[in-house]
Write an enzyme that holds these catalytic residues in place. Structure first.
Site, PDB file in Angstrom:
ATOM      1  N   GLY A  14     113.240  10.106 -59.427  1.00  0.00           N
ATOM      2  CA  GLY A  14     112.862  11.136 -60.403  1.00  0.00           C
ATOM      3  C   GLY A  14     113.449  10.869 -61.786  1.00  0.00           C
ATOM      4  N   LEU A  15     113.154  11.776 -62.691  1.00  0.00           N
ATOM      5  CA  LEU A  15     113.606  11.639 -64.090  1.00  0.00           C
ATOM      6  C   LEU A  15     115.130  11.521 -64.179  1.00  0.00           C
ATOM      7  CD1 LEU A  15     113.011  11.890 -67.166  1.00  0.00           C
ATOM      8  CD2 LEU A  15     113.012  14.358 -66.870  1.00  0.00           C
ATOM      9  N   VAL A  16     115.866  12.439 -63.577  1.00  0.00           N
ATOM     10  CA  VAL A  16     117.332  12.406 -63.689  1.00  0.00           C
ATOM     11  C   VAL A  16     117.942  11.445 -62.675  1.00  0.00           C
ATOM     12  CG1 VAL A  16     119.453  13.745 -63.769  1.00  0.00           C
ATOM     13  CG2 VAL A  16     117.301  14.848 -64.296  1.00  0.00           C
ATOM     14  N   GLY A  17     117.442  11.481 -61.434  1.00  0.00           N
ATOM     15  CA  GLY A  17     117.998  10.615 -60.382  1.00  0.00           C
ATOM     16  C   GLY A  17     117.926   9.150 -60.791  1.00  0.00           C
ATOM     17  N   SER A 108     118.768  24.376 -63.355  1.00  0.00           N
ATOM     18  CA  SER A 108     117.878  24.395 -64.517  1.00  0.00           C
ATOM     19  C   SER A 108     118.198  25.616 -65.374  1.00  0.00           C
ATOM     20  CB  SER A 108     116.447  24.486 -64.019  1.00  0.00           C
ATOM     21  OG  SER A 108     115.601  24.962 -65.035  1.00  0.00           O
ATOM     22  N   SER A 109     117.892  25.519 -66.667  1.00  0.00           N
ATOM     23  CA  SER A 109     118.196  26.641 -67.564  1.00  0.00           C
ATOM     24  C   SER A 109     117.311  27.860 -67.281  1.00  0.00           C
ATOM     25  CB  SER A 109     118.046  26.215 -69.021  1.00  0.00           C
ATOM     26  OG  SER A 109     116.731  25.801 -69.267  1.00  0.00           O
ATOM     27  N   CYS A 110     116.269  27.700 -66.455  1.00  0.00           N
ATOM     28  CA  CYS A 110     115.402  28.855 -66.162  1.00  0.00           C
ATOM     29  C   CYS A 110     116.043  29.842 -65.183  1.00  0.00           C
ATOM     30  CB  CYS A 110     114.049  28.414 -65.654  1.00  0.00           C
ATOM     31  SG  CYS A 110     114.133  27.701 -64.026  1.00  0.00           S
ATOM     32  N   TYR A 137     111.064  29.268 -58.510  1.00  0.00           N
ATOM     33  CA  TYR A 137     111.914  28.083 -58.718  1.00  0.00           C
ATOM     34  C   TYR A 137     113.330  28.518 -59.120  1.00  0.00           C
ATOM     35  CZ  TYR A 137     113.478  23.718 -60.973  1.00  0.00           C
ATOM     36  OH  TYR A 137     114.179  22.595 -61.349  1.00  0.00           O
ATOM     37  N   LYS A 141     117.019  27.885 -57.279  1.00  0.00           N
ATOM     38  CA  LYS A 141     118.155  27.237 -57.957  1.00  0.00           C
ATOM     39  C   LYS A 141     119.381  28.160 -57.998  1.00  0.00           C
ATOM     40  CE  LYS A 141     116.501  23.187 -58.844  1.00  0.00           C
ATOM     41  NZ  LYS A 141     117.099  22.015 -58.193  1.00  0.00           N
ATOM     42  N   ASN A 166     115.816  21.673 -70.882  1.00  0.00           N
ATOM     43  CA  ASN A 166     114.603  20.876 -70.621  1.00  0.00           C
ATOM     44  C   ASN A 166     114.911  19.390 -70.849  1.00  0.00           C
ATOM     45  OD1 ASN A 166     113.722  23.587 -70.819  1.00  0.00           O
ATOM     46  ND2 ASN A 166     111.663  22.908 -71.351  1.00  0.00           N
ATOM     47  N   HIS A 180     105.900  18.720 -67.879  1.00  0.00           N
ATOM     48  CA  HIS A 180     106.543  19.550 -68.894  1.00  0.00           C
ATOM     49  C   HIS A 180     105.922  19.241 -70.265  1.00  0.00           C
ATOM     50  CE1 HIS A 180     109.709  19.730 -65.762  1.00  0.00           C
ATOM     51  NE2 HIS A 180     109.758  20.983 -66.171  1.00  0.00           N
ATOM     52  N   TRP A 203      99.202  24.179 -75.515  1.00  0.00           N
ATOM     53  CA  TRP A 203      99.171  25.427 -74.747  1.00  0.00           C
ATOM     54  C   TRP A 203      99.998  26.512 -75.435  1.00  0.00           C
ATOM     55  CZ3 TRP A 203     100.508  23.520 -69.082  1.00  0.00           C
ATOM     56  CH2 TRP A 203      99.475  22.679 -68.635  1.00  0.00           C
ATOM     57  N   ASP A 281     103.059  31.302 -72.751  1.00  0.00           N
ATOM     58  CA  ASP A 281     104.174  30.809 -73.577  1.00  0.00           C
ATOM     59  C   ASP A 281     105.428  30.626 -72.726  1.00  0.00           C
ATOM     60  OD1 ASP A 281     103.155  30.479 -76.117  1.00  0.00           O
ATOM     61  OD2 ASP A 281     103.582  32.545 -76.748  1.00  0.00           O
TER      62      ASP A 281
HETATM   63  O1  GFB Z   1     107.786  22.377 -70.615  1.00  0.00           O
HETATM   64  P1  GFB Z   1     107.057  23.565 -70.127  1.00  0.00           P
HETATM   65  O2  GFB Z   1     105.913  23.314 -69.210  1.00  0.00           O
HETATM   66  O3  GFB Z   1     108.007  24.540 -69.379  1.00  0.00           O
HETATM   67  O4  GFB Z   1     106.470  24.380 -71.382  1.00  0.00           O
HETATM   68  P2  GFB Z   1     109.034  25.740 -69.682  1.00  0.00           P
HETATM   69  C1  GFB Z   1     107.224  24.694 -72.500  1.00  0.00           C
HETATM   70  C2  GFB Z   1     106.366  25.360 -73.551  1.00  0.00           C
HETATM   71  O5  GFB Z   1     105.449  24.402 -74.079  1.00  0.00           O
HETATM   72  C3  GFB Z   1     105.508  26.526 -73.061  1.00  0.00           C
HETATM   73  C4  GFB Z   1     104.153  24.933 -74.106  1.00  0.00           C
HETATM   74  O6  GFB Z   1     105.488  27.524 -74.044  1.00  0.00           O
HETATM   75  C5  GFB Z   1     104.127  25.890 -72.928  1.00  0.00           C
HETATM   76  O7  GFB Z   1     103.070  26.833 -73.020  1.00  0.00           O
HETATM   77  N1  GFB Z   1     103.166  23.853 -74.061  1.00  0.00           N
HETATM   78  C6  GFB Z   1     102.315  23.508 -75.083  1.00  0.00           C
HETATM   79  C7  GFB Z   1     102.889  23.028 -73.034  1.00  0.00           C
HETATM   80  N2  GFB Z   1     101.496  22.527 -74.716  1.00  0.00           N
HETATM   81  C8  GFB Z   1     101.840  22.192 -73.441  1.00  0.00           C
HETATM   82  C9  GFB Z   1     101.336  21.226 -72.533  1.00  0.00           C
HETATM   83  O8  GFB Z   1     100.404  20.466 -72.804  1.00  0.00           O
HETATM   84  N3  GFB Z   1     101.968  21.149 -71.312  1.00  0.00           N
HETATM   85  C10 GFB Z   1     103.008  21.967 -70.970  1.00  0.00           C
HETATM   86  N4  GFB Z   1     103.574  21.827 -69.775  1.00  0.00           N
HETATM   87  N5  GFB Z   1     103.456  22.923 -71.824  1.00  0.00           N
HETATM   88  C11 GFB Z   1     109.721  25.082 -67.277  1.00  0.00           C
HETATM   89  C12 GFB Z   1     109.919  25.890 -66.036  1.00  0.00           C
HETATM   90  O9  GFB Z   1     109.505  26.054 -68.245  1.00  0.00           O
HETATM   91  O10 GFB Z   1     110.850  24.367 -67.703  1.00  0.00           O
HETATM   92  C13 GFB Z   1     110.696  25.201 -65.006  1.00  0.00           C
HETATM   93  O11 GFB Z   1     108.669  26.341 -65.589  1.00  0.00           O
HETATM   94  C14 GFB Z   1     111.886  24.457 -65.562  1.00  0.00           C
HETATM   95  O12 GFB Z   1     111.103  26.131 -64.067  1.00  0.00           O
HETATM   96  C15 GFB Z   1     111.551  23.640 -66.764  1.00  0.00           C
HETATM   97  O13 GFB Z   1     112.946  25.314 -65.850  1.00  0.00           O
HETATM   98  C16 GFB Z   1     112.733  22.976 -67.406  1.00  0.00           C
HETATM   99  O14 GFB Z   1     110.172  25.292 -70.537  1.00  0.00           O
HETATM  100  O15 GFB Z   1     108.316  26.949 -70.176  1.00  0.00           O
END
Ligand code: GFB
Length: 321
Positions: A14-17, A108-110, A137, A141, A166, A180, A203, A281
């Site tokens: 994985g990414l961190v491992g 995770s910070s979530c 999730y 955690k 993140n 992500h 998004w 968001d």
């Molecule tokens: O990185 P991300 O998927 O996760 O999204 P979280 C972060 C922000 O980026 C959100 C926006 O506001 C998304 O709507 N975003 C914009 C996008 N464009 C995109 C895109 O194309 N793809 C994605 N994925 N996002 C996760 C958690 O939260 O973070 C997990 O769901 C975990 O549990 C992880 O903690 C580190 O930061 O919102």
């Protein structure tokens, strides 16, 4: 941890491992055990028991988890809670039964409340409601943190939990549905440039703020903690021992819109962004307070700009042949 200590990295692809594996190898650790998913299914209690009894690792990095971006967390809610609880339960419990000297559990910070004051201190855990999109999730955690803490208190183990912000870097997931934001935007903007497209979709509103840490820095922090910190060092109040986990981040964040513009500049894309506000968001802000780790003696090294450049070089080698 000695250079010859037997070290097991759960989740080494994985990414961190994978970053922890590279880091340990570079620093002369010679006795590292890794198992692929096919060789060892970490959700299977019997297989994990057999593995620990046979291999008897001294140190364990628990970087194996079911992870994904906001959409994956929100869609595969059952898989996220089930698989993560299974993996943690099996690895943490067998580490205790087989006398592992130290274990590092990655969270995770979530785990923090959706509307936590910023920057987020470790003690804000369980002080308010979680963000809905990743609640399953986050609950898994949180269970992992409490499990490490409880085993330390009852069984005198030395299990430490770290909460990264993140993360991004080599071996990241670039699948546009499950990844992500950072790898997703890097891929979308790169492909738009190559195909001469005018627009890239982002998004949500682009207004949420996120903090990003390069995976090699995360690996450096994990090894630093494994080498230098013990559970006892993290106890503040002996009458009620809780919140002994450690935040890992940079202490700096930016909006998704700013991130997109930074990636656009690095890649050299000249089109525009379009915001799809039907997509969530998520949390509006989750900046970690990294004072605890700073006081313990660690700080990140890679700026976001340099980290994205390194990641993009890697991406071009792997995906753009
Ligand atoms: O990185 P991300 O998927 O996760 O999204 P979280 C972060 C922000 O980026 C959100 C926006 O506001 C998304 O709507 N975003 C914009 C996008 N464009 C995109 C895109 O194309 N793809 C994605 N994925 N996002 C996760 C958690 O939260 O973070 C997990 O769901 C975990 O549990 C992880 O903690 C580190 O930061 O919102």
């Amino acid at each position: 941890m000695q250079k010859g200590s037997k070290i097991y990295i759960a989740g080494h692809t994985g990414l961190v491992g994978s970053a922890i594996l590279r880091h340990l190898q570079k620093n002369g650790y010679q006795n590292i055990i890794t198992k692929t998913h096919k060789e060892l299914d970490l959700t299977n209690q019997q297989e994990v028991k057999n593995f620990f009894e046979k291999e008897k690792p001294e140190y364990v990095f628990l970087a194996a988890a079911k992870v994904g971006g906001i959409e994956a967390n929100n869609t595969y809610r059952a898989d996220f809670i089930y698989e993560n609880l299974q993996i943690q339960n099996n690895v943490i419990h067998q580490s205790y039964l087989n006398n592992v000297k130290k274990l590092l559990f990655l969270g995770s910070s979530c785990i923090y409340p959706k509307n936590a004051p910023q920057p987020i201190k470790e003690e804000y855990l369980l002080s308010d409601e979680l963000e809905y999109t990743n609640e399953p999730y986050a609950i898994a955690k949180i269970a992992g943190i409490k499990m490490c803490e409880s085993y330390n208190l009852q069984y005198k183990t030395n299990f430490i939990s770290v909460m990264p912000t993140n993360l991004y870097g080599e071996n990241d997931n670039f699948d546009l549905k499950t990844s992500h934001v950072l790898p997703a935007l890097l891929r979308k903007i790169h492909e738009a440039k190559v195909k001469n497209q005018k627009h890239v979709e982002i998004w949500g509103s682009g207004n949420p703020k996120r903090e990003f840490l390069y995976s090699d820095d995360m690996a450096d922090a994990c090894v630093f903690i494994m080498e230098n910190i013990n559970f006892q060092d993290l106890i503040k109040d002996k009458s009620e021992i809780r919140n002994t986990h450690i935040n890992i981040g940079t202490g700096e964040d930016l909006t998704i819109k700013e991130l997109a513009n930074l990636i656009k500049k690095i890649i050299g894309f000249e089109g525009e962004f379009v915001f799809d506000t039907t997509k969530p968001d998520g949390t509006m802000r989750k900046l970690l307070d990294v004072n605890k780790l700073s006081k313990l003696g660690w700080k990140h090294k890679t700026s976001l700009d340099n980290g994205i450049k390194k990641m993009y070089d890697w991406y071009l080698k792997i995906y753009d042949k």
